[in-house]
Write an enzyme that holds these catalytic residues in place. Structure first.
Site, PDB file in Angstrom:
ATOM      1  N   ARG A 179     -12.660   4.035   2.871  1.00 35.07           N
ATOM      2  CA  ARG A 179     -13.085   3.153   1.520  1.00 35.07           C
ATOM      3  C   ARG A 179     -14.099   2.237   1.784  1.00 35.07           C
ATOM      4  O   ARG A 179     -15.486   2.429   0.553  1.00 35.07           O
ATOM      5  CB  ARG A 179     -11.801   2.065   1.430  1.00 35.07           C
ATOM      6  CG  ARG A 179     -10.471   2.101   0.798  1.00 35.07           C
ATOM      7  CD  ARG A 179      -9.864   0.991   1.458  1.00 35.07           C
ATOM      8  NE  ARG A 179     -10.143   0.201   0.952  1.00 35.07           N
ATOM      9  CZ  ARG A 179      -9.153  -0.854   0.647  1.00 35.07           C
ATOM     10  NH1 ARG A 179      -8.157  -1.088   1.736  1.00 35.07           N
ATOM     11  NH2 ARG A 179      -9.283  -2.227  -0.060  1.00 35.07           N
ATOM     12  N   LEU A 205      -1.705   2.234   7.316  1.00 39.92           N
ATOM     13  CA  LEU A 205      -2.611   2.509   6.247  1.00 39.92           C
ATOM     14  C   LEU A 205      -2.486   1.509   5.633  1.00 39.92           C
ATOM     15  O   LEU A 205      -1.531   0.475   5.749  1.00 39.92           O
ATOM     16  CB  LEU A 205      -1.502   3.722   5.652  1.00 39.92           C
ATOM     17  CG  LEU A 205      -1.265   5.350   6.317  1.00 39.92           C
ATOM     18  CD1 LEU A 205      -0.127   5.675   5.046  1.00 39.92           C
ATOM     19  CD2 LEU A 205      -1.954   5.763   5.753  1.00 39.92           C
ATOM     20  N   ASP A 206      -3.379   1.499   5.037  1.00 39.82           N
ATOM     21  CA  ASP A 206      -3.868  -0.332   4.075  1.00 39.82           C
ATOM     22  C   ASP A 206      -2.903  -0.246   3.140  1.00 39.82           C
ATOM     23  O   ASP A 206      -1.606   1.195   2.734  1.00 39.82           O
ATOM     24  CB  ASP A 206      -5.014   0.280   3.172  1.00 39.82           C
ATOM     25  CG  ASP A 206      -5.847  -0.190   4.121  1.00 39.82           C
ATOM     26  OD1 ASP A 206      -6.196  -0.432   4.870  1.00 39.82           O
ATOM     27  OD2 ASP A 206      -7.292   0.818   3.427  1.00 39.82           O
ATOM     28  N   ARG A 207      -2.164  -1.331   2.578  1.00 38.82           N
ATOM     29  CA  ARG A 207      -0.948  -1.875   1.961  1.00 38.82           C
ATOM     30  C   ARG A 207      -1.402  -0.699   0.820  1.00 38.82           C
ATOM     31  O   ARG A 207      -0.124  -0.550   0.143  1.00 38.82           O
ATOM     32  CB  ARG A 207      -1.488  -3.661   1.748  1.00 38.82           C
ATOM     33  CG  ARG A 207      -0.430  -3.215   0.549  1.00 38.82           C
ATOM     34  CD  ARG A 207      -0.295  -5.430  -0.517  1.00 38.82           C
ATOM     35  NE  ARG A 207      -0.703  -6.346   0.437  1.00 38.82           N
ATOM     36  CZ  ARG A 207       0.301  -7.341   0.136  1.00 38.82           C
ATOM     37  NH1 ARG A 207       1.101  -6.803  -0.308  1.00 38.82           N
ATOM     38  NH2 ARG A 207      -0.265  -8.293   1.101  1.00 38.82           N
TER      39      ARG A 207
END
Length: 233
Positions: free
Chosen positions: A174, A75-77
């Site tokens: 995104r 997962l992205d930060r």
């Protein structure tokens, strides 16, 4: 071979901050990751990552322990939510083989309103030299990315979506939302530089998998962050 002994979770004093443990046995470890925490280390950050903290957790403070977790997905930060780790290479390989068969559902708050209130977005994603993903239509140039979405609620400025990943490309949701002219709220990389949202409004709310040994279907769910509802008001 799966360990048949009953599994006993390490003492709470070893539980890592920023990670809620949703499930654990001898083979897998499932957590709810807070936003702001990396999944894996980078050149500039080695220790403030989910992988590092969970390695410390499974070693129970024993630096000589060979116990470790293996990254299955990321997962992205700034994305929060369900994250699963394997406890062996064998389990990691099983998950990676079966990953496209698992169900991954997200909540996202996006800027503006979508013309179509549900649908499937398809493109081919490419990464440029600045490590930014972008869509192309040529399958020879990028990797197939498919995203299902459904609008749950709309306000004057934002829309709340339920999103299901059919593929799992880097930054896929995104990029696809930005392609629709409705970037994820708080996304300064693919969206608007000036954004009133205090965080990236993307949360991995549900993950349905099959256990690598028992073959039992398992679903792990987390609640939508309260901030998403606050923003929608």
């Amino acid at each position: 071979m799966q360990n048949k002994k009953p599994f006993k979770q390490p003492s709470k004093k070893y539980h890592p901050k920023g990670l809620e443990i949703l499930y654990e046995d001898w083979d897998i470890l499932v957590v709810n990751k807070t936003n702001g925490l990396l999944t894996v280390s980078t050149e500039t950050e080695r220790q403030k990552t989910a992988q590092y903290l969970l390695n410390e957790y499974v070693r129970k403070g024993n630096s000589k322990s060979s116990a470790r977790v293996y990254v299955v997905h990321r997962l992205d930060r700034d994305t929060s939510g369900v994250l699963v780790f394997a406890k062996s290479e064998k389990v990691k390989r099983f998950f990676q083989r079966e990953w496209t068969n698992f169900t991954k559902i997200y909540y996202a708050v996006v800027c503006g309103t979508l013309k179509e209130k549900s649908g499937k977005i398809t493109s081919y994603l490419v990464e440029n030299s600045a490590q930014k993903m972008y869509s192309v239509s040529d399958p020879e140039k990028g990797k197939l990315a498919q995203t299902l979405y459904k609008v749950l609620k709309e306000s004057a400025k934002y829309s709340l979506l339920e999103v299901r990943l059919l593929t799992g490309r880097k930054n896929q949701i995104r990029v696809h939302m930005a392609d629709q002219g409705c970037p994820v709220a708080g996304d300064t990389k693919y969206g608007r530089q000036r954004n009133s949202a205090k965080r990236l409004c993307l949360h991995a709310t549900s993950l349905s998998i099959v256990h690598p040994f028992s073959k039992e279907p398992m679903t792990f769910e987390t609640e939508m962050p309260a901030y998403f509802n606050t923003l929608m008001k």
